[in-house]
Design a protein around this motif. Sequence first.
Motif, PDB file in Angstrom:
ATOM      1  N   VAL A  27       0.811  -1.215   0.000  1.00  0.00           N
ATOM      2  CA  VAL A  27       0.000   0.000   0.000  1.00  0.00           C
ATOM      3  C   VAL A  27       0.844   1.264   0.000  1.00  0.00           C
ATOM      4  O   VAL A  27       0.444   2.275  -0.585  1.00  0.00           O
ATOM      5  N   VAL A  28       1.997   1.244   0.635  1.00  0.00           N
ATOM      6  CA  VAL A  28       2.845   2.439   0.651  1.00  0.00           C
ATOM      7  C   VAL A  28       3.291   2.776  -0.765  1.00  0.00           C
ATOM      8  O   VAL A  28       3.195   3.924  -1.211  1.00  0.00           O
ATOM      9  N   GLU A  29       3.750   1.768  -1.465  1.00  0.00           N
ATOM     10  CA  GLU A  29       4.215   1.980  -2.838  1.00  0.00           C
ATOM     11  C   GLU A  29       3.064   2.424  -3.745  1.00  0.00           C
ATOM     12  O   GLU A  29       3.224   3.303  -4.596  1.00  0.00           O
TER      13      GLU A  29
ATOM     14  N   ALA B 262      -0.825  10.014  -3.511  1.00  0.00           N
ATOM     15  CA  ALA B 262      -1.639  10.148  -2.299  1.00  0.00           C
ATOM     16  C   ALA B 262      -0.777  10.632  -1.135  1.00  0.00           C
ATOM     17  O   ALA B 262       0.427  10.369  -1.079  1.00  0.00           O
ATOM     18  N   GLY B 263      -1.424  11.308  -0.203  1.00  0.00           N
ATOM     19  CA  GLY B 263      -0.705  11.792   0.961  1.00  0.00           C
ATOM     20  C   GLY B 263      -1.013  11.017   2.224  1.00  0.00           C
ATOM     21  O   GLY B 263      -0.473  11.323   3.287  1.00  0.00           O
ATOM     22  N   ALA B 264      -1.904  10.017   2.110  1.00  0.00           N
ATOM     23  CA  ALA B 264      -2.317   9.284   3.296  1.00  0.00           C
ATOM     24  C   ALA B 264      -2.788   7.888   2.933  1.00  0.00           C
ATOM     25  O   ALA B 264      -3.136   7.601   1.785  1.00  0.00           O
ATOM     26  N   LEU B 265      -2.809   7.035   3.952  1.00  0.00           N
ATOM     27  CA  LEU B 265      -3.381   5.697   3.868  1.00  0.00           C
ATOM     28  C   LEU B 265      -4.514   5.593   4.875  1.00  0.00           C
ATOM     29  O   LEU B 265      -4.407   6.084   6.003  1.00  0.00           O
ATOM     30  N   VAL B 266      -5.607   4.960   4.466  1.00  0.00           N
ATOM     31  CA  VAL B 266      -6.728   4.689   5.369  1.00  0.00           C
ATOM     32  C   VAL B 266      -6.890   3.177   5.387  1.00  0.00           C
ATOM     33  O   VAL B 266      -7.351   2.576   4.420  1.00  0.00           O
ATOM     34  N   LEU B 267      -6.497   2.549   6.503  1.00  0.00           N
ATOM     35  CA  LEU B 267      -6.318   1.100   6.529  1.00  0.00           C
ATOM     36  C   LEU B 267      -7.144   0.440   7.630  1.00  0.00           C
ATOM     37  O   LEU B 267      -7.343   1.011   8.704  1.00  0.00           O
ATOM     38  N   ASN B 268      -7.602  -0.762   7.348  1.00  0.00           N
ATOM     39  CA  ASN B 268      -8.349  -1.558   8.319  1.00  0.00           C
ATOM     40  C   ASN B 268      -7.435  -1.880   9.502  1.00  0.00           C
ATOM     41  O   ASN B 268      -6.425  -2.570   9.362  1.00  0.00           O
TER      42      ASN B 268
ATOM     43  N   ALA C  24       7.737   6.990   7.229  1.00  0.00           N
ATOM     44  CA  ALA C  24       9.067   7.277   6.688  1.00  0.00           C
ATOM     45  C   ALA C  24       8.995   7.935   5.315  1.00  0.00           C
ATOM     46  O   ALA C  24       9.885   8.705   4.924  1.00  0.00           O
ATOM     47  N   ASP C  25       7.916   7.621   4.577  1.00  0.00           N
ATOM     48  CA  ASP C  25       7.729   8.212   3.257  1.00  0.00           C
ATOM     49  C   ASP C  25       6.789   9.413   3.273  1.00  0.00           C
ATOM     50  O   ASP C  25       6.321   9.865   2.226  1.00  0.00           O
ATOM     51  N   GLY C  26       6.491   9.911   4.476  1.00  0.00           N
ATOM     52  CA  GLY C  26       5.708  11.128   4.593  1.00  0.00           C
ATOM     53  C   GLY C  26       4.211  10.956   4.475  1.00  0.00           C
ATOM     54  O   GLY C  26       3.484  11.937   4.279  1.00  0.00           O
ATOM     55  N   LEU C  27       3.715   9.728   4.593  1.00  0.00           N
ATOM     56  CA  LEU C  27       2.281   9.466   4.498  1.00  0.00           C
ATOM     57  C   LEU C  27       1.634   9.457   5.873  1.00  0.00           C
ATOM     58  O   LEU C  27       2.190   8.890   6.829  1.00  0.00           O
ATOM     59  N   ARG C  28       0.469  10.073   6.002  1.00  0.00           N
ATOM     60  CA  ARG C  28      -0.333   9.927   7.209  1.00  0.00           C
ATOM     61  C   ARG C  28      -1.034   8.564   7.178  1.00  0.00           C
ATOM     62  O   ARG C  28      -1.300   8.034   6.101  1.00  0.00           O
ATOM     63  N   VAL C  29      -1.353   8.031   8.349  1.00  0.00           N
ATOM     64  CA  VAL C  29      -2.034   6.737   8.426  1.00  0.00           C
ATOM     65  C   VAL C  29      -3.250   6.864   9.343  1.00  0.00           C
ATOM     66  O   VAL C  29      -3.124   7.218  10.520  1.00  0.00           O
ATOM     67  N   ILE C  30      -4.415   6.565   8.774  1.00  0.00           N
ATOM     68  CA  ILE C  30      -5.678   6.574   9.524  1.00  0.00           C
ATOM     69  C   ILE C  30      -6.177   5.139   9.627  1.00  0.00           C
ATOM     70  O   ILE C  30      -6.151   4.383   8.645  1.00  0.00           O
ATOM     71  N   GLY C  31      -6.627   4.739  10.802  1.00  0.00           N
ATOM     72  CA  GLY C  31      -7.157   3.384  10.996  1.00  0.00           C
ATOM     73  C   GLY C  31      -8.676   3.371  10.992  1.00  0.00           C
ATOM     74  O   GLY C  31      -9.315   4.276  11.521  1.00  0.00           O
ATOM     75  N   TRP C  32      -9.257   2.334  10.390  1.00  0.00           N
ATOM     76  CA  TRP C  32     -10.721   2.172  10.423  1.00  0.00           C
ATOM     77  C   TRP C  32     -11.052   0.712  10.729  1.00  0.00           C
ATOM     78  O   TRP C  32     -10.251  -0.159  10.438  1.00  0.00           O
ATOM     79  N   VAL C  33     -12.172   0.432  11.330  1.00  0.00           N
ATOM     80  CA  VAL C  33     -13.054   1.327  12.048  1.00  0.00           C
ATOM     81  C   VAL C  33     -12.731   1.156  13.536  1.00  0.00           C
ATOM     82  O   VAL C  33     -12.652   0.026  14.021  1.00  0.00           O
TER      83      VAL C  33
END
Length: 227
Positions: free
Chosen positions: A156-158, A165-171, A185-194
């Motif tokens: 997903v990072v790649e 994209a500037g972020a990941l929204v991951l289960n 490390a690659d400057g992406l924000r990470v949001i967790g759901w739910v």
Amino acid sequence: MSFLTIGHRGVMGVAPENTLLSFVRAEQAGMDAIELDLHLSKDGALVVMHDADVDRTTDGTGPIAGKTLAELRELDAGDGERVPVFEEVLEAVRAPIQAEIKDVAAARALAGVLNERALAPRVEVLSFHDEALAEIGALVPGVRTALVADEQQSDVVERALAVGAGALVLNIRHLTQDTVDRAHADGLRVIGWVVNTQDELRLARALGLDGATTDRPEIRRTGRFTA
């Protein structure tokens, strides 16, 4: 950076999901942002609904893409609420919005609304579909995008970097510390759901996530104090 709490389809734990009532309740609860889902109706309206068909969340049956907006308006989306369109949500609440493209065909229509109303600062565009994010990125100057993923998270990072994209929204149930660390490390924000329970919230904080998508408004209150 503060920990963000994002209302999932409004606050679907206390109001019918993806309805104006749910979005207003999310804003009243002080959510940092409100997440919603987009499909295209038969006549090209940006319909706010999660599933590709109306069966689960309304008293109707059949695919959204096979119904006109007028036909969708006749349905009860819960507690007497009607199926909204994206533009109505923009008027109903002032909060930042995460608009998730469920139907790739909706990308171009969404881009048109974002450009016409200069919404890039307010609306972050989410999708499971890499091609939808790439299209939005090409059509809307300055738009922020986030890649959504469920179980398949190894690349997903790649993928996110490849579409800008500037972020990941991951289960959160499948999220690993390695993925979070590589993303950061690659400057992406990470949001967790739910994230709906205190255990899930503690996990989100332990993983060092930047925020959580939740059905429950109380997560915002307790999230400020959970280490």
